[in-house]
Design a protein around this motif. Sequence first.
Motif, PDB file in Angstrom:
ATOM      1  N   GLY A  48       0.808  -1.225   0.000  1.00 35.26           N
ATOM      2  CA  GLY A  48       0.000   0.000   0.000  1.00 35.26           C
ATOM      3  C   GLY A  48       0.838   1.270   0.000  1.00 35.26           C
ATOM      4  N   VAL A  49       2.082   1.187   0.438  1.00 35.12           N
ATOM      5  CA  VAL A  49       2.884   2.413   0.567  1.00 35.12           C
ATOM      6  C   VAL A  49       4.213   2.347  -0.195  1.00 35.12           C
ATOM      7  N   ALA A  50       4.512   1.180  -0.795  1.00 39.13           N
ATOM      8  CA  ALA A  50       5.847   0.988  -1.381  1.00 39.13           C
ATOM      9  C   ALA A  50       6.187   2.065  -2.406  1.00 39.13           C
ATOM     10  N   SER A  51       5.277   2.305  -3.376  1.00 38.25           N
ATOM     11  CA  SER A  51       5.656   3.267  -4.411  1.00 38.25           C
ATOM     12  C   SER A  51       5.516   4.699  -3.907  1.00 38.25           C
ATOM     13  N   ARG A  52       4.482   4.943  -3.090  1.00 37.31           N
ATOM     14  CA  ARG A  52       4.240   6.325  -2.615  1.00 37.31           C
ATOM     15  C   ARG A  52       5.326   6.818  -1.659  1.00 37.31           C
ATOM     16  N   TYR A  53       5.694   5.977  -0.699  1.00 41.10           N
ATOM     17  CA  TYR A  53       6.609   6.457   0.350  1.00 41.10           C
ATOM     18  C   TYR A  53       7.880   5.610   0.500  1.00 41.10           C
ATOM     19  N   GLY A 107       5.959   2.634   6.698  1.00 40.33           N
ATOM     20  CA  GLY A 107       4.581   2.161   6.615  1.00 40.33           C
ATOM     21  C   GLY A 107       3.869   2.295   7.935  1.00 40.33           C
ATOM     22  N   GLY A 108       2.800   1.530   8.086  1.00 41.40           N
ATOM     23  CA  GLY A 108       2.015   1.558   9.317  1.00 41.40           C
ATOM     24  C   GLY A 108       2.603   0.632  10.371  1.00 41.40           C
ATOM     25  N   GLY A 109       1.801   0.344  11.375  1.00 43.99           N
ATOM     26  CA  GLY A 109       2.257  -0.477  12.491  1.00 43.99           C
ATOM     27  C   GLY A 109       2.631  -1.890  12.082  1.00 43.99           C
ATOM     28  N   GLY A 112       6.116  -1.617  10.701  1.00 44.69           N
ATOM     29  CA  GLY A 112       7.017  -1.252  11.797  1.00 44.69           C
ATOM     30  C   GLY A 112       7.294  -2.423  12.722  1.00 44.69           C
ATOM     31  N   ASP A 113       6.233  -3.146  13.089  1.00 48.37           N
ATOM     32  CA  ASP A 113       6.405  -4.282  14.012  1.00 48.37           C
ATOM     33  C   ASP A 113       7.223  -5.399  13.355  1.00 48.37           C
ATOM     34  N   LEU A 114       6.913  -5.683  12.076  1.00 48.12           N
ATOM     35  CA  LEU A 114       7.600  -6.761  11.355  1.00 48.12           C
ATOM     36  C   LEU A 114       9.070  -6.400  11.093  1.00 48.12           C
ATOM     37  N   PRO A 132       6.997   6.092  10.111  1.00 47.93           N
ATOM     38  CA  PRO A 132       5.571   5.722  10.179  1.00 47.93           C
ATOM     39  C   PRO A 132       4.718   6.558   9.233  1.00 47.93           C
ATOM     40  N   THR A 133       3.769   5.901   8.553  1.00 47.27           N
ATOM     41  CA  THR A 133       2.929   6.613   7.577  1.00 47.27           C
ATOM     42  C   THR A 133       1.443   6.511   7.902  1.00 47.27           C
ATOM     43  N   THR A 134       1.082   5.870   9.025  1.00 46.78           N
ATOM     44  CA  THR A 134      -0.310   5.957   9.487  1.00 46.78           C
ATOM     45  C   THR A 134      -0.316   6.789  10.762  1.00 46.78           C
ATOM     46  N   ASP A 140       1.820   6.079  18.132  1.00 48.59           N
ATOM     47  CA  ASP A 140       1.887   4.964  19.071  1.00 48.59           C
ATOM     48  C   ASP A 140       2.902   3.907  18.647  1.00 48.59           C
ATOM     49  N   ALA A 141       2.602   3.171  17.555  1.00 47.90           N
ATOM     50  CA  ALA A 141       3.354   1.948  17.261  1.00 47.90           C
ATOM     51  C   ALA A 141       4.841   2.166  16.989  1.00 47.90           C
ATOM     52  N   SER A 142       5.193   3.334  16.437  1.00 47.82           N
ATOM     53  CA  SER A 142       6.608   3.520  16.058  1.00 47.82           C
ATOM     54  C   SER A 142       7.484   3.913  17.245  1.00 47.82           C
ATOM     55  N   LYS A 155      -1.917 -12.612  18.750  1.00 46.82           N
ATOM     56  CA  LYS A 155      -1.162 -11.475  18.184  1.00 46.82           C
ATOM     57  C   LYS A 155       0.080 -11.170  18.996  1.00 46.82           C
ATOM     58  N   ASN A 156       1.140 -10.774  18.339  1.00 43.53           N
ATOM     59  CA  ASN A 156       2.354 -10.233  18.981  1.00 43.53           C
ATOM     60  C   ASN A 156       3.003 -11.202  19.969  1.00 43.53           C
ATOM     61  N   LEU A 157       2.813 -12.499  19.766  1.00 39.70           N
ATOM     62  CA  LEU A 157       3.328 -13.447  20.761  1.00 39.70           C
ATOM     63  C   LEU A 157       4.823 -13.705  20.599  1.00 39.70           C
ATOM     64  N   ALA A 172       2.760  14.686   6.240  1.00 42.21           N
ATOM     65  CA  ALA A 172       2.265  14.863   4.859  1.00 42.21           C
ATOM     66  C   ALA A 172       1.832  13.519   4.279  1.00 42.21           C
ATOM     67  N   THR A 173       2.425  12.435   4.764  1.00 45.92           N
ATOM     68  CA  THR A 173       2.037  11.112   4.242  1.00 45.92           C
ATOM     69  C   THR A 173       0.583  10.776   4.605  1.00 45.92           C
ATOM     70  N   LEU A 174       0.066  11.439   5.651  1.00 46.10           N
ATOM     71  CA  LEU A 174      -1.298  11.110   6.089  1.00 46.10           C
ATOM     72  C   LEU A 174      -2.351  11.601   5.093  1.00 46.10           C
ATOM     73  N   ALA A 175      -1.928  12.435   4.132  1.00 43.99           N
ATOM     74  CA  ALA A 175      -2.886  12.960   3.137  1.00 43.99           C
ATOM     75  C   ALA A 175      -3.519  11.833   2.326  1.00 43.99           C
ATOM     76  N   THR A 176      -2.805  10.719   2.171  1.00 47.00           N
ATOM     77  CA  THR A 176      -3.353   9.620   1.356  1.00 47.00           C
ATOM     78  C   THR A 176      -3.943   8.501   2.218  1.00 47.00           C
ATOM     79  N   LEU A 177      -3.885   8.685   3.520  1.00 48.14           N
ATOM     80  CA  LEU A 177      -4.381   7.628   4.415  1.00 48.14           C
ATOM     81  C   LEU A 177      -5.911   7.575   4.354  1.00 48.14           C
ATOM     82  N   ARG A 180     -10.828   6.102   7.412  1.00 51.60           N
ATOM     83  CA  ARG A 180     -11.079   5.143   8.495  1.00 51.60           C
ATOM     84  C   ARG A 180      -9.806   4.912   9.308  1.00 51.60           C
ATOM     85  N   GLU A 181      -8.652   4.870   8.613  1.00 49.68           N
ATOM     86  CA  GLU A 181      -7.366   4.676   9.317  1.00 49.68           C
ATOM     87  C   GLU A 181      -7.015   5.918  10.136  1.00 49.68           C
ATOM     88  N   LEU A 182      -7.337   7.094   9.591  1.00 43.24           N
ATOM     89  CA  LEU A 182      -7.064   8.340  10.327  1.00 43.24           C
ATOM     90  C   LEU A 182      -7.869   8.339  11.636  1.00 43.24           C
TER      91      LEU A 182
HETATM   92  P1  NAD Z   1      -1.307  -1.049   8.965  1.00 44.59           P
HETATM   93  O1  NAD Z   1       0.144  -1.010   9.143  1.00 44.59           O
HETATM   94  O2  NAD Z   1      -1.929  -2.339   8.560  1.00 44.59           O
HETATM   95  O3  NAD Z   1      -1.724   0.072   7.915  1.00 44.59           O
HETATM   96  C1  NAD Z   1      -3.100   0.194   7.543  1.00 44.59           C
HETATM   97  C2  NAD Z   1      -3.268   0.277   6.039  1.00 44.59           C
HETATM   98  O4  NAD Z   1      -2.928   1.587   5.621  1.00 44.59           O
HETATM   99  C3  NAD Z   1      -2.402  -0.654   5.219  1.00 44.59           C
HETATM  100  O5  NAD Z   1      -3.192  -1.174   4.182  1.00 44.59           O
HETATM  101  C4  NAD Z   1      -1.316   0.247   4.634  1.00 44.59           C
HETATM  102  O6  NAD Z   1      -0.841  -0.194   3.392  1.00 44.59           O
HETATM  103  C5  NAD Z   1      -2.054   1.539   4.493  1.00 44.59           C
HETATM  104  N1  NAD Z   1      -1.252   2.748   4.589  1.00 44.59           N
HETATM  105  C6  NAD Z   1      -0.250   3.015   5.473  1.00 44.59           C
HETATM  106  N2  NAD Z   1       0.157   4.268   5.354  1.00 44.59           N
HETATM  107  C7  NAD Z   1      -0.575   4.822   4.355  1.00 44.59           C
HETATM  108  C8  NAD Z   1      -0.637   6.104   3.777  1.00 44.59           C
HETATM  109  N3  NAD Z   1       0.100   7.113   4.254  1.00 44.59           N
HETATM  110  N4  NAD Z   1      -1.482   6.315   2.738  1.00 44.59           N
HETATM  111  C9  NAD Z   1      -2.286   5.322   2.298  1.00 44.59           C
HETATM  112  N5  NAD Z   1      -2.317   4.086   2.831  1.00 44.59           N
HETATM  113  C10 NAD Z   1      -1.460   3.851   3.863  1.00 44.59           C
HETATM  114  O7  NAD Z   1      -2.091  -0.592  10.281  1.00 44.59           O
HETATM  115  P2  NAD Z   1      -1.720   0.351  11.510  1.00 44.59           P
HETATM  116  O8  NAD Z   1      -3.021   0.705  12.085  1.00 44.59           O
HETATM  117  O9  NAD Z   1      -0.767   1.415  11.151  1.00 44.59           O
HETATM  118  O10 NAD Z   1      -0.939  -0.633  12.489  1.00 44.59           O
HETATM  119  C11 NAD Z   1      -1.571  -1.724  13.103  1.00 44.59           C
HETATM  120  C12 NAD Z   1      -0.510  -2.623  13.674  1.00 44.59           C
HETATM  121  O11 NAD Z   1       0.260  -1.889  14.619  1.00 44.59           O
HETATM  122  C13 NAD Z   1      -1.049  -3.832  14.399  1.00 44.59           C
HETATM  123  O12 NAD Z   1      -0.360  -4.978  13.970  1.00 44.59           O
HETATM  124  C14 NAD Z   1      -0.731  -3.560  15.863  1.00 44.59           C
HETATM  125  O13 NAD Z   1      -0.494  -4.748  16.595  1.00 44.59           O
HETATM  126  C15 NAD Z   1       0.513  -2.716  15.750  1.00 44.59           C
HETATM  127  N6  NAD Z   1       0.763  -1.840  16.906  1.00 44.59           N
HETATM  128  C16 NAD Z   1       1.988  -1.895  17.470  1.00 44.59           C
HETATM  129  C17 NAD Z   1       2.272  -1.103  18.561  1.00 44.59           C
HETATM  130  C18 NAD Z   1       3.653  -1.137  19.170  1.00 44.59           C
HETATM  131  O14 NAD Z   1       3.858  -0.525  20.228  1.00 44.59           O
HETATM  132  N7  NAD Z   1       4.593  -1.788  18.537  1.00 44.59           N
HETATM  133  C19 NAD Z   1       1.311  -0.240  19.083  1.00 44.59           C
HETATM  134  C20 NAD Z   1       0.068  -0.186  18.458  1.00 44.59           C
HETATM  135  C21 NAD Z   1      -0.205  -1.003  17.364  1.00 44.59           C
END
Ligand code: NAD
Length: 369
Positions: A48-53, A107-109, A112-114, A132-134, A140-142, A155-157, A172-177, A180-182
């Motif tokens: 979802g973010v490879a080419s954009r970011y 990318g998102g969480g 980041g976690d992986l 982080p791009t979400t 939080d996650a980053s 999860k996360n075991l 600025a990356t959040l402009a394409t998010l 629902r994710e926002l």
């Molecule tokens: P995610 O990483 O799955 O991203 C959500 C979707 O948004 C994906 O489809 C991604 O491709 C897309 N996306 C990301 N950035 C984008 C952008 N700027 N524009 C358009 N699309 C974009 O979800 P999430 O909510 O970021 O992360 C959830 C994960 O984070 C869960 O696995 C959760 O366990 C973990 N998490 C970890 C911690 C920690 O402390 N490590 C804390 C909270 C959550």
Amino acid sequence: MATVERVRVALGERSYDVVVGAGILAGLGEALTALGRGRRALVVSDAGVASRYGAPAADSLARAGFATVRATVPAGERSKSLRQAARLYDAAIAGGLDRGAWVVAVGGGVVGDLAGFVAATLFRGVAFCQVPTTLLAQVDASVGGKVAVNHPLGKNLIGAFHQPRLCWGDVATLATLPRRELRCGLAEVIKHGMMADAAYLDEVEAALPRALAGDPAVLARVVAGSVRIKAAVVAGDEREESGARQCLNLGHTVGQALEAVAGYGRLHHGEAVAVGLVAAGEIALRQGTGWAARDQERLVGLLRAAGLPTRMPAGIGREDLLAAMVRDKKTLAGQLRWVLPLRTGAVAVGQLVPEPVVREVLADVGAAA
Ligand code: NAD
Ligand code: GLY
């Protein structure tokens, strides 16, 4: 360029900066160069973010003289797996990375976690950078160094604590998010204010319409405020040993159970946390922690204004939720421990709550008998 905010996560020799600003992605290579270390990097993103970011991040690193290897995993929670981690090890080793290399998560969480898990384990640990791009990942996650993949049983075991050496949050990356994710990120923002900082919650309340409209200056302030709260918590209890870090689990006891019972994917994490925050507030009201009816009304109003659910979706059973909570990691000697609000900006961790109260509250927030 709008103001850039820098928040230090104070962890002794593992201290690092979280940098938040609008339009800073192109400066990533220079920022990593300033931190020294090797000049090779594995840049991980999802489809979802490879080419954009991912590509602009890798370009910035290349301009700064890094040899980069790029790897893309499928978007979604299923990529937090040992299988995808193994693919990343293969890419890193085949690409000639060494002990001095960086793993950069764009990318998102999930990414980041992986990628953080791979950074923690590759060559017994290499330098890690979060981009982080979400909104959820930026607030939080980053931040805080929890990295993990999932096991089929939960999860996360499988994971580690591996702090990044830099978090580079470009709002600025959040402009394409997707919206629902926002909104899901806003659930964690509201959680941070509710748990630790009443003045910040006031600011979030006032900023909400502009944050939802994607105003980068407002988003940068909101993100930096949330990061300050999380950074202070992490600095006080890096490995969740003293219990202080457990405050971040406010709303997560019911939230994570709801995610599991609804089936991962139906409800997003932030949506489930929103319902969990309401449930934690209802329990606090009944337990007489000091949390007042007006605090609860304000919380519900804020979540609604952010477009988040405040009740369970249809068909979620109380007994299923209770069973999922007990399976969760927040039990000690088989007893559920709750994080409950005391007032806006303060919580108590490790709270025991009688099961009938939990059942009553679950029914109140819409769980079926
Ligand atoms: P995610 O990483 O799955 O991203 C959500 C979707 O948004 C994906 O489809 C991604 O491709 C897309 N996306 C990301 N950035 C984008 C952008 N700027 N524009 C358009 N699309 C974009 O979800 P999430 O909510 O970021 O992360 C959830 C994960 O984070 C869960 O696995 C959760 O366990 C973990 N998490 C970890 C911690 C920690 O402390 N490590 C804390 C909270 C959550
Ligand atoms: N997201 C919970 C923590 O970082 O501890």
